[in-house]
Enzyme design. Sequence first.
Site, short mmCIF file in Angstrom:
data_model
loop_
_atom_site.label_atom_id
_atom_site.label_comp_id
_atom_site.label_asym_id
_atom_site.label_seq_id
_atom_site.Cartn_x
_atom_site.Cartn_y
_atom_site.Cartn_z
N SER A 117 0.83 -1.21 0.00
CA SER A 117 0.00 0.00 0.00
C SER A 117 0.86 1.25 0.00
O SER A 117 0.49 2.26 -0.58
CB SER A 117 -0.85 0.07 1.27
OG SER A 117 -1.70 -1.02 1.37
N HIS A 138 -2.02 -3.20 -6.68
CA HIS A 138 -2.58 -2.76 -5.40
C HIS A 138 -4.08 -2.99 -5.40
O HIS A 138 -4.83 -2.22 -6.02
CB HIS A 138 -2.23 -1.28 -5.17
CG HIS A 138 -2.63 -0.79 -3.82
ND1 HIS A 138 -3.10 0.48 -3.59
CD2 HIS A 138 -2.66 -1.41 -2.62
CE1 HIS A 138 -3.38 0.62 -2.30
NE2 HIS A 138 -3.11 -0.51 -1.69
N GLU A 150 -4.84 -0.85 -8.66
CA GLU A 150 -3.85 0.09 -9.21
C GLU A 150 -2.67 -0.75 -9.70
O GLU A 150 -2.02 -1.42 -8.90
CB GLU A 150 -3.40 1.07 -8.13
CG GLU A 150 -4.49 2.03 -7.70
CD GLU A 150 -4.11 2.88 -6.48
OE1 GLU A 150 -4.67 3.97 -6.31
OE2 GLU A 150 -3.24 2.45 -5.68
N1 LIG Z 1 -5.36 -4.65 4.81
C1 LIG Z 1 -5.57 -3.74 3.85
O1 LIG Z 1 -6.54 -2.96 3.90
C2 LIG Z 1 -4.64 -3.64 2.67
C3 LIG Z 1 -5.10 -3.08 1.47
C4 LIG Z 1 -4.28 -3.05 0.37
C5 LIG Z 1 -2.98 -3.54 0.46
N2 LIG Z 1 -2.53 -4.06 1.64
C6 LIG Z 1 -1.15 -4.59 1.68
O2 LIG Z 1 -1.21 -6.00 1.53
C7 LIG Z 1 -0.13 -6.60 2.25
C8 LIG Z 1 -0.70 -7.61 3.24
O3 LIG Z 1 -1.59 -6.94 4.12
P1 LIG Z 1 -2.68 -7.73 4.97
O4 LIG Z 1 -3.56 -6.71 5.57
O5 LIG Z 1 -3.26 -8.82 4.15
O6 LIG Z 1 -1.75 -8.37 6.12
P2 LIG Z 1 -2.01 -9.64 7.04
O7 LIG Z 1 -1.20 -9.44 8.26
O8 LIG Z 1 -3.47 -9.93 7.16
O9 LIG Z 1 -1.38 -10.86 6.20
C9 LIG Z 1 -0.01 -10.99 5.93
C10 LIG Z 1 0.29 -12.48 5.78
O10 LIG Z 1 1.62 -12.64 5.30
C11 LIG Z 1 2.26 -13.68 6.02
N3 LIG Z 1 3.67 -13.31 6.14
C12 LIG Z 1 4.19 -12.37 6.95
N4 LIG Z 1 5.53 -12.29 6.75
C13 LIG Z 1 5.84 -13.19 5.79
C14 LIG Z 1 7.03 -13.56 5.16
N5 LIG Z 1 8.20 -12.99 5.47
N6 LIG Z 1 6.97 -14.48 4.19
C15 LIG Z 1 5.80 -15.04 3.86
N7 LIG Z 1 4.63 -14.75 4.43
C16 LIG Z 1 4.65 -13.83 5.39
C17 LIG Z 1 1.60 -13.74 7.37
O11 LIG Z 1 1.62 -15.07 7.87
C18 LIG Z 1 0.18 -13.24 7.10
O12 LIG Z 1 -0.73 -14.29 6.94
C19 LIG Z 1 0.64 -5.46 2.89
O13 LIG Z 1 1.71 -5.10 2.05
C20 LIG Z 1 -0.40 -4.35 2.97
O14 LIG Z 1 0.18 -3.06 2.98
C21 LIG Z 1 -3.33 -4.15 2.74
#
Ligand SMILES: NC(=O)c1ccc[n+]([C@@H]2O[C@H](COP(=O)([O-])OP(=O)(O)OC[C@H]3O[C@@H](n4cnc5c(N)ncnc54)[C@H](O)[C@@H]3O)[C@@H](O)[C@H]2O)c1
Length: 281
Positions: A117, A138, A150
């Site tokens: 993000s 994204h 995006e």
């Molecule tokens: N939550 C949102 O609203 C949102 C929206 C758009 C983008 N994002 C982006 O998406 C990505 C994930 O966010 P999320 O909210 O799903 O997080 P989350 O914490 O729900 O999930 C992350 C997952 O990745 C795994 N993980 C962590 N470190 C790891 C590693 N080194 N290798 C492999 N797996 C690993 C974890 O076990 C976890 O299940 C981030 O970059 C975030 O910025 C989040």
Amino acid sequence: MRRVGVVGLGTMGAGIAQVCVQAGIETVGREVSDELCESARGRIAHYLGRAVEKGRLTAEERDAALGRLTTTTELGDLAGCDLVIEAIVEELAAKQELFRLLEGVVSDGAVLATNTSALSVTEVASATEHPERVVGMHFFNPAPVLPLVEVVRTELSSLDAVDTAFELAERLGKEPIRCNDTPGFVVNRILIPLLNDCVRVLDEAGVSPQDLDKAMTRGVNWPIGPCALIDLIGVDVHVHASEALHAALGEERMAPPERLVLMRDEGKLGRKTGEGFFSYD
Ligand SMILES: NC(=O)c1ccc[n+]([C@@H]2O[C@H](COP(=O)([O-])OP(=O)(O)OC[C@H]3O[C@@H](n4cnc5c(N)ncnc54)[C@H](O)[C@@H]3O)[C@@H](O)[C@H]2O)c1
């Protein structure tokens, strides 16, 4: 596009994997433990089951979609993927390490996409030997619901990689846009300072969260009020993104307002904890 990989099956990764299998694409999801793999599969099955209950999917379609999902803890199992979407923790070093490893696993023509993000896609790509294959994809939360993706191009991204990501997003039934790798890309660059302004207005104008939301839904026709939206995004996620944008652009409006930092520290994160600006069951 025969096979897609999704690394990290948390909130975003599981949603993205769900969208991929629903679109008929063989999908390999990678998590760090068997328990997390099972938990992600369970959540995807749950949401597909709800779609069946609501009549948006047949039971056969649900079963076929679930049959296209493979989960693994081995990065090597992503070898046959034409495109891999990374959705792990929002930390540059972790993403760089993953991209370095992924490059040794996938074929030469495979595209590597990050769902970050707020990090720079260029910096993620800088860890690879072939940054031309790296783009941003994204998605928005919840990924199965919100249509926008995006597709972020760095200065080094190849046209092919960008087009491949864009075409995949379209095949997933999304409405992608292309944009440069600038802080916050398009939506967060606009939304984050705007929501921060809304929170500052709470104190400046002495207005309640209910009335602020009423002002923006009834006065400007926003589909959701700013406080309800921050509760939905998650106060922690919003504060983190604000800090990243502030660090990148240095504008005061980007910095998270004190009130949000306090809410984050008190664990009032919005819907996911049952309490934020509003209370949830
Ligand atoms: N939550 C949102 O609203 C949102 C929206 C758009 C983008 N994002 C982006 O998406 C990505 C994930 O966010 P999320 O909210 O799903 O997080 P989350 O914490 O729900 O999930 C992350 C997952 O990745 C795994 N993980 C962590 N470190 C790891 C590693 N080194 N290798 C492999 N797996 C690993 C974890 O076990 C976890 O299940 C981030 O970059 C975030 O910025 C989040």
